[in-house]
Motif scaffolding. Structure first.
Motif, PDB file in Angstrom:
ATOM      1  N   UNK A   6       0.835  -1.201   0.000  1.00 15.96           N
ATOM      2  CA  UNK A   6       0.000   0.000   0.000  1.00 15.96           C
ATOM      3  C   UNK A   6       0.871   1.253   0.000  1.00 15.96           C
ATOM      4  N   UNK A   7       2.031   1.215   0.677  1.00 14.89           N
ATOM      5  CA  UNK A   7       2.939   2.362   0.647  1.00 14.89           C
ATOM      6  C   UNK A   7       3.477   2.578  -0.766  1.00 14.89           C
ATOM      7  N   UNK A   8       3.861   1.505  -1.423  1.00 12.57           N
ATOM      8  CA  UNK A   8       4.369   1.609  -2.787  1.00 12.57           C
ATOM      9  C   UNK A   8       3.299   2.174  -3.718  1.00 12.57           C
ATOM     10  N   UNK A   9       2.062   1.731  -3.548  1.00 14.68           N
ATOM     11  CA  UNK A   9       0.953   2.242  -4.371  1.00 14.68           C
ATOM     12  C   UNK A   9       0.724   3.722  -4.111  1.00 14.68           C
ATOM     13  N   UNK A  10       0.792   4.118  -2.841  1.00 15.40           N
ATOM     14  CA  UNK A  10       0.608   5.521  -2.478  1.00 15.40           C
ATOM     15  C   UNK A  10       1.700   6.392  -3.111  1.00 15.40           C
ATOM     16  N   UNK A  11       2.945   5.940  -3.040  1.00 16.15           N
ATOM     17  CA  UNK A  11       4.048   6.687  -3.642  1.00 16.15           C
ATOM     18  C   UNK A  11       3.879   6.780  -5.154  1.00 16.15           C
ATOM     19  N   UNK A  12       3.450   5.678  -5.756  1.00 14.94           N
ATOM     20  CA  UNK A  12       3.221   5.669  -7.207  1.00 14.94           C
ATOM     21  C   UNK A  12       2.148   6.680  -7.597  1.00 14.94           C
ATOM     22  N   UNK A  13       1.047   6.695  -6.855  1.00 15.70           N
ATOM     23  CA  UNK A  13      -0.036   7.653  -7.139  1.00 15.70           C
ATOM     24  C   UNK A  13       0.440   9.097  -6.996  1.00 15.70           C
ATOM     25  N   UNK A  30      10.090   1.764  -5.966  1.00 12.75           N
ATOM     26  CA  UNK A  30       9.070   2.070  -4.953  1.00 12.75           C
ATOM     27  C   UNK A  30       8.802   0.863  -4.074  1.00 12.75           C
ATOM     28  N   UNK A  31       8.807  -0.317  -4.676  1.00 12.73           N
ATOM     29  CA  UNK A  31       8.634  -1.549  -3.894  1.00 12.73           C
ATOM     30  C   UNK A  31       9.766  -1.715  -2.887  1.00 12.73           C
ATOM     31  N   UNK A  32      10.992  -1.531  -3.336  1.00 11.43           N
ATOM     32  CA  UNK A  32      12.162  -1.665  -2.466  1.00 11.43           C
ATOM     33  C   UNK A  32      12.128  -0.624  -1.347  1.00 11.43           C
ATOM     34  N   UNK A  33      11.794   0.598  -1.701  1.00 15.73           N
ATOM     35  CA  UNK A  33      11.725   1.670  -0.709  1.00 15.73           C
ATOM     36  C   UNK A  33      10.655   1.378   0.341  1.00 15.73           C
ATOM     37  N   UNK A  34       9.497   0.910  -0.101  1.00 18.56           N
ATOM     38  CA  UNK A  34       8.397   0.610   0.818  1.00 18.56           C
ATOM     39  C   UNK A  34       8.718  -0.572   1.727  1.00 18.56           C
ATOM     40  N   UNK A  35       9.527  -1.500   1.256  1.00 17.47           N
ATOM     41  CA  UNK A  35       9.871  -2.687   2.051  1.00 17.47           C
ATOM     42  C   UNK A  35      11.080  -2.472   2.962  1.00 17.47           C
ATOM     43  N   UNK A  36      11.805  -1.378   2.770  1.00 15.17           N
ATOM     44  CA  UNK A  36      13.036  -1.151   3.535  1.00 15.17           C
ATOM     45  C   UNK A  36      12.737  -1.011   5.023  1.00 15.17           C
ATOM     46  N   UNK A  37      13.443  -1.771   5.809  1.00 10.88           N
ATOM     47  CA  UNK A  37      13.314  -1.707   7.270  1.00 10.88           C
ATOM     48  C   UNK A  37      14.473  -0.905   7.859  1.00 10.88           C
ATOM     49  N   UNK A  38      15.400  -0.490   6.996  1.00 13.79           N
ATOM     50  CA  UNK A  38      16.557   0.264   7.429  1.00 13.79           C
ATOM     51  C   UNK A  38      16.528   1.646   6.773  1.00 13.79           C
ATOM     52  N   UNK A  39      17.641   2.295   6.702  1.00 15.19           N
ATOM     53  CA  UNK A  39      17.763   3.614   6.096  1.00 15.19           C
ATOM     54  C   UNK A  39      18.765   3.508   4.941  1.00 15.19           C
ATOM     55  N   UNK A  40      18.348   2.943   3.816  1.00 19.58           N
ATOM     56  CA  UNK A  40      19.299   2.711   2.728  1.00 19.58           C
ATOM     57  C   UNK A  40      19.729   4.004   2.041  1.00 19.58           C
TER      58      UNK A  40
END
Length: 142
Positions: A6-13, A30-40
């Motif tokens: 849902x975060x990835x979809x929100x960013x895409x929109x 966007x998928x990678x960013x939304x799944x990141x648990x760290x600060x890449x």
């Protein structure tokens, strides 16, 4: 729908609404960013996104992060002595402890610190608009 999806979809929109074309590469990022648990950092995001789409370019990573940051959807953190790191801006306010030996970044929340900062600002006739707290630490020897 999972939180990351849902975060990835929100960013895409949000990117679409800003006139940014959504490509396979951007969808992967966007998928990678939304799944990141760290600060890449950008290079880490690029590497992770290339696992999904090998055609990912570092330029696309930077352009996409810049667009997201301009919209206030991504926070850029520049911790001392390190490259800029990124996190989605939807999380509740938090501060950071940076382990100067390992480079590990720990998020924390402290109502006591927040109250103290507000009191200090008030005492000086100010209202806090925004702030960040970064503690650079080393593990104590045991």
């Amino acid at each position: 729908m999972g939180r990351a999806k849902s975060q990835a979809s929100y960013l895409e929109q949000a990117l679409r609404a800003d006139g940014v074309r959504i490509t396979r590469q951007r969808t992967a990022l966007l998928k990678v960013l939304a799944e990141a648990k760290d600060h890449p950092d950008a290079n880490e995001l690029h590497s992770r996104a290339r696992e999904i789409d090998p055609t990912m370019s570092l330029a696309t990573v930077y352009r996409t992060l810049t667009a997201l940051e301009q919209q206030g959807l991504v926070h850029r953190h520049v911790f001392e002595g390190a490259s800029a790191r990124f996190e989605i801006a939807d999380a509740r306010h938090h501060d950071h402890i940076i382990d100067i030996d390992k480079g590990e970044i720990i998020e924390f929340r402290s109502p006591e610190i927040e109250r103290l900062q507000e009191q200090i600002a008030e005492r000086h006739g100010y209202e806090i608009v925004s702030h960040k707290l970064e503690l650079y630490c080393r593990k104590k020897a045991t």
